[in-house]
Design a protein around this motif. Structure first.
Motif, mmCIF file in Angstrom:
data_model
loop_
_atom_site.group_PDB
_atom_site.id
_atom_site.type_symbol
_atom_site.label_atom_id
_atom_site.label_comp_id
_atom_site.label_asym_id
_atom_site.label_seq_id
_atom_site.Cartn_x
_atom_site.Cartn_y
_atom_site.Cartn_z
ATOM 1 N N ARG A 170 54.096 21.327 43.693
ATOM 2 C CA ARG A 170 54.359 22.170 42.526
ATOM 3 C C ARG A 170 54.357 21.304 41.270
ATOM 4 O O ARG A 170 53.768 21.645 40.262
ATOM 5 N N VAL A 174 51.361 21.260 38.205
ATOM 6 C CA VAL A 174 51.658 21.601 36.817
ATOM 7 C C VAL A 174 51.524 20.370 35.926
ATOM 8 O O VAL A 174 50.700 20.323 35.018
ATOM 9 N N LEU A 178 48.409 19.585 33.444
ATOM 10 C CA LEU A 178 48.644 19.508 32.001
ATOM 11 C C LEU A 178 48.061 18.222 31.437
ATOM 12 O O LEU A 178 47.499 18.184 30.357
ATOM 13 N N HIS A 182 43.994 19.073 29.059
ATOM 14 C CA HIS A 182 44.282 19.323 27.645
ATOM 15 C C HIS A 182 45.444 20.285 27.433
ATOM 16 O O HIS A 182 45.351 21.228 26.668
ATOM 17 N N GLY A 183 46.528 20.092 28.173
ATOM 18 C CA GLY A 183 47.728 20.868 27.910
ATOM 19 C C GLY A 183 47.690 22.313 28.335
ATOM 20 O O GLY A 183 48.549 23.084 27.951
ATOM 21 N N SER A 184 46.716 22.703 29.137
ATOM 22 C CA SER A 184 46.701 24.071 29.642
ATOM 23 C C SER A 184 46.748 24.045 31.160
ATOM 24 O O SER A 184 46.184 23.151 31.788
ATOM 25 N N THR A 185 47.438 25.012 31.759
ATOM 26 C CA THR A 185 47.533 25.012 33.218
ATOM 27 C C THR A 185 46.551 25.978 33.844
ATOM 28 O O THR A 185 46.613 26.270 35.012
ATOM 29 N N ASN A 186 45.640 26.507 33.048
ATOM 30 C CA ASN A 186 44.651 27.442 33.556
ATOM 31 C C ASN A 186 43.288 26.762 33.505
ATOM 32 O O ASN A 186 42.825 26.397 32.440
ATOM 33 N N GLY A 188 39.294 26.879 34.169
ATOM 34 C CA GLY A 188 38.147 27.732 34.432
ATOM 35 C C GLY A 188 36.875 26.919 34.480
ATOM 36 O O GLY A 188 36.916 25.683 34.479
ATOM 37 N N LEU A 189 35.724 27.612 34.534
ATOM 38 C CA LEU A 189 34.439 26.928 34.535
ATOM 39 C C LEU A 189 34.068 26.569 33.103
ATOM 40 O O LEU A 189 34.173 27.397 32.215
ATOM 41 N N THR A 290 38.468 30.722 38.395
ATOM 42 C CA THR A 290 39.596 30.078 37.719
ATOM 43 C C THR A 290 40.678 29.731 38.739
ATOM 44 O O THR A 290 40.721 30.269 39.839
ATOM 45 N N VAL A 292 45.048 28.867 38.602
ATOM 46 C CA VAL A 292 46.264 28.787 37.806
ATOM 47 C C VAL A 292 47.276 27.955 38.592
ATOM 48 O O VAL A 292 47.359 28.059 39.808
ATOM 49 N N GLU A 294 50.392 28.144 38.994
ATOM 50 C CA GLU A 294 51.482 28.821 39.690
ATOM 51 C C GLU A 294 50.998 29.585 40.915
ATOM 52 O O GLU A 294 51.766 30.250 41.593
ATOM 53 N N GLN A 295 49.687 29.517 41.189
ATOM 54 C CA GLN A 295 49.121 30.310 42.262
ATOM 55 C C GLN A 295 49.767 30.033 43.616
ATOM 56 O O GLN A 295 50.044 28.895 43.944
ATOM 57 N N ASN B 57 50.700 28.254 31.212
ATOM 58 C CA ASN B 57 49.773 28.533 30.141
ATOM 59 C C ASN B 57 50.380 28.850 28.797
ATOM 60 O O ASN B 57 49.947 28.368 27.777
ATOM 61 N N SER B 231 50.825 34.984 39.124
ATOM 62 C CA SER B 231 50.169 33.773 39.594
ATOM 63 C C SER B 231 49.075 34.073 40.606
ATOM 64 O O SER B 231 48.390 33.162 41.032
ATOM 65 N N ASN B 232 48.915 35.308 41.011
ATOM 66 C CA ASN B 232 47.864 35.628 41.959
ATOM 67 C C ASN B 232 47.075 36.824 41.464
ATOM 68 O O ASN B 232 47.071 37.883 42.060
#
Lengths: 375, 354
Positions: A170, A174, A178, A182-186, A188-189, A290, A292, A294-295, B57, B231-232
């Protein structure tokens, strides 16, 4: 000591009796009368889950309030099968591990972390998607091996060891993300060139059997779910490894004395759950492009619920892969069924809790009774 | 016994944190002096940042705003990140309250706090003001009653019902007025957003629950029950899709979480306009696609929720209690972002500032 009698599978019953699948029982000789046949049936750990799944399906067939009666159409089936697949790919190996007498609480966090690895390699680093899939699976297997080795060498409860693993990941998924993202937790492509992404998507995150009734088709995740379940059923029922699993979960000392490689069996089981987590991570990234951080958080308990509903005893030594898969189907049906029925979906949790309690009660009672009537 | 162990662990953690912060503080102040201190001299104040958020985020952008403001002013932050530790489904309000008390004990020069549970925190926050520590609320607790009860200078945030209202008005203008409002976790702020949509559509004060009507204008809430829905997203979207299939009259969906909005876009439901709260790089791509796959996004510009409070507290400390806000909320949003104005926002997203 007496209390553990229920859980302990004697080595002689480790093989055929708990066997799964339609062919599993066919080899048994009919040894007289209805009572014996019924006992044999009740001794199957997947029975409770099968009855439960049928009951839940029938309930939602009746309560379905959609104008087109979607529950009984391909659309309805696709909807819950897709939910079930995400739970089932995990609940089946988690069930195997529970039969082997151990827990893995890192599973939920691992699915998210593996999706993050995929996203970093493909999305940020622009690797070939297949290479990224390979690395993700290798990583999953490695973490399982570490979990297994730590548990078997240290003698610490797997509950604690894997809880620790869970928290480590965990933090990494996170904090680490981060740092590199660049400070984002998401994640994507990015960019336009993604070698191998299309073919990898077809295999892991695509769909099949498009038809007029179901233009979007079924997701390949459902096939993976079926595949994982089939392999697990075969392993348990037809291989020496399957016997080892029942033996180490029933009584590890006894198993060791008759020559079962206890450590190796358990390590392989841990590798099974974490590799399955890698599979879920790969699928989830390739479906959505994508990931995340927290997934997957909190999912580990759903996997355990599915396995327990499917007849896997918390104490080990008894259970079924088919049952764990059916348990996942029950969760999937519950999540979609309440929506089709127009119920307030906040009650899902209560529903799942009730199902869990009922299943455990039924499983324990029938198991105890069936074992007694063998004498 | 258990309590004692816990507190000694806590003390150890605090000590470790303090050391880390000291190191971080030294390095940041040295870099600030190197850049020539735009604020015209170093800032002797230390502010605590306490939230109910996680490190995800949304909140990472708030923290970045606070850090940037600290860099610009030269002030120090004794950062206490959110009470929703990773892996927890919900924020821990008692833990947050304890952190506020810690900040008072540490005699910081100002507290920046999300007033997530006013009944728990207002008394503690009032005590901070009584001890001479100015408080600025952020993100949560942005109504005049809570600002007064917490004796806060002001609150920087997005009035949720205002945001919902603007979204509702926009849906009405686009003739997509049968709106489904998707709630992914519990929280009064999310309900306020949905109710705001109902107000914007002009269909009453509250967004309805249960079955959606066959035609609008109407607002209907869907409460997701997929585990940890935020989160999902793909799984959460399974439930949204099921609802859309069973209620074909709906022609607009508002998601209150951008990851779920993005996943819904990927699922391509037929005949609905999709809008979402909060931005991300995915949301940006959806808005920039041609034709745009997302109708619009409600941006609460949370970077400002980190940045402005530091500035406010700096001014308050430096200039004899000059207080911004007049006892009411300073609105950081809403700002509706769509394909026409996404370009200007895109640069901010790329820099991690939105």
């Amino acid at each position: 000591m007496t209390s553990s009698n229920v859980a302990v599978a004697r080595p002689d019953e480790a093989g055929p009796p708990p066997a799964d699948g339609p062919s599993g029982g066919a080899r048994e000789q009919p040894d007289g009368g209805w009572a014996a046949a019924l006992t044999r049936l009740l001794r199957r750990p997947a029975l409770g889950a099968l009855l439960g799944a049928v009951a839940v399906f029938v309930v939602f067939t009746v309560t379905d309030s959609t104008p087109q009666h979607l529950w009984l159409t391909q659309t309805g089936f696709q909807a819950w099968a897709q939910q079930a697949a995400f739970f089932g790919i995990m609940s089946v190996p988690v069930g195997l591990l529970m039969i082997g007498g151990e827990f893995d609480l890192s599973t939920g966090g691992m699915t998210g972390f593996c999706a993050i690895i995929m996203a970093l390699l493909v999305g940020n680093e622009h690797w070939n998607a297949w290479a990224a899939v390979g690395v993700t699976f290798a990583f999953g297997a490695l973490i399982g091996a570490v979990n297994g080795i730590v548990v078997t060498r240290s003698g610490l409860p797997s509950f604690i060891v894997t809880l620790a693993t869970y928290f480590v990941f965990r933090g990494l998924s996170v904090g680490g993300v981060l740092k590199v993202n660049h400070g984002s937790t998401n994640i994507g492509l990015t960019g336009t060139q993604h070698p191998g992404l299309k073919s990898a998507k077809d295999v892991f995150g695509g769909s099949f059997a498009h038809s007029h009734g179901l233009p979007a088709g079924y997701q390949t995740a459902i096939l993976w779910f079926v595949g994982v379940t089939a392999v697990a059923i075969w392993l348990l029922a037809r291989t020496k490894f399957g016997n080892w699993v029942f033996a180490v979960g029933g009584d590890a000392d006894a198993a060791r004395k008759v020559g079962v490689p206890v450590r190796r069996t358990k390590i392989l089981l841990f590798m099974g759950t974490s590799t399955a987590a890698a599979l879920v991570g790969v699928i989830s990234f390739l479906q959505s492009n994508t990931a995340v951080s927290e997934q997957g958080v909190g999912y580990e308990f759903y996997y355990i619920i599915a396995a327990v509903v499917g007849g896997c005893l918390l104490t080990g030594g008894h259970g079924s892969a088919l049952g764990a898969a059916l348990g996942a189907c029950i969760i999937g049906m519950a999540l979609q069924g309440v929506i089709y029925s127009g119920w307030d979906s906040s009650w899902d949790f209560t529903f799942l809790g009730a199902i869990l309690f009922l299943a455990v009660t039924v499983n324990t009672l029938t198991h105890r009774r069936a074992m007694r009537s063998r004498r | 016994m258990a309590r004692r162990t816990r507190s000694s662990i806590g003390r150890l953690l605090t000590a470790t944190l303090a050391t880390l912060l000291l190191v971080a503080g030294c390095s940041s102040s040295s870099s600030a002096s190197k850049t020539g201190a735009a604020a015209g001299g170093s800032c002797p104040y230390t502010f605590a940042v306490i939230t109910h958020g996680d490190n995800g985020n949304f909140w990472s952008v708030v923290y970045k705003g606070a850090k940037d403001a600290a860099k610009d002013t030269g002030c120090k932050l004794s950062e206490t990140y959110g009470s929703q530790q990773q892996g927890q489904a919900q924020p821990d309000d008692n833990a947050e309250n304890a952190q506020i008390q810690n900040a008072i004990n540490a005699k910081v020069n100002g507290i920046i706090v999300s007033d997530h549970a006013p009944s728990v925190m207002n008394a503690t926050l009032a005590a901070a003001s009584d001890a001479g520590i100015p408080v600025v609320l952020v993100n949560a607790g942005c109504d005049d009653a809570d600002i007064a009860a917490a004796k806060a200078v002001t609150c920087v945030g997005q009035p949720e019902s205002l945001a919902g209202k603007q979204a509702g008005q926009r849906f009405a203008k686009e003739n997509a007025s049968n709106v489904l409002c998707v709630i992914h976790q519990s929280g009064q702020n999310l309900l306020d957003r949905c109710d705001g949509i109902a107000q914007g559509l002009g269909v009453g004060q509250k967004c309805a629950t249960g079955d959606a009507p066959t035609s609008g204008p109407a607002c209907t809430e869907l409460i997701l029950s997929t585990p940890n829905a935020a989160s999902n997203p793909q799984q959460a979207v399974g439930q949204v899709t099921a609802y859309l299939q069973s209620h074909p009259g709906i022609n607009a969906v508002m998601t209150l979480n951008n990851a779920i909005g993005q996943a819904l876009v990927t699922a391509k439901p037929a005949n609905v306009k999709i809008a979402t709260f909060d931005l991300s790089s995915d949301v940006q791509n959806d808005l920039q696609a041609s034709p745009p796959t997302l109708d619009f996004a409600v941006d609460q510009q949370q970077y400002l929720q980190g940045y402005l409070p530091v500035e406010f507290l700096y001014v308050y400390n430096k200039h004899e209690g000059n207080a911004v806000g007049g006892g009411t909320t300073v609105a950081s949003g809403p700002k509706l972002v769509d394909s026409t104005n996404i370009k200007s926002v895109a640069a901010a997203i790329a820099a991690g500032d939105d």
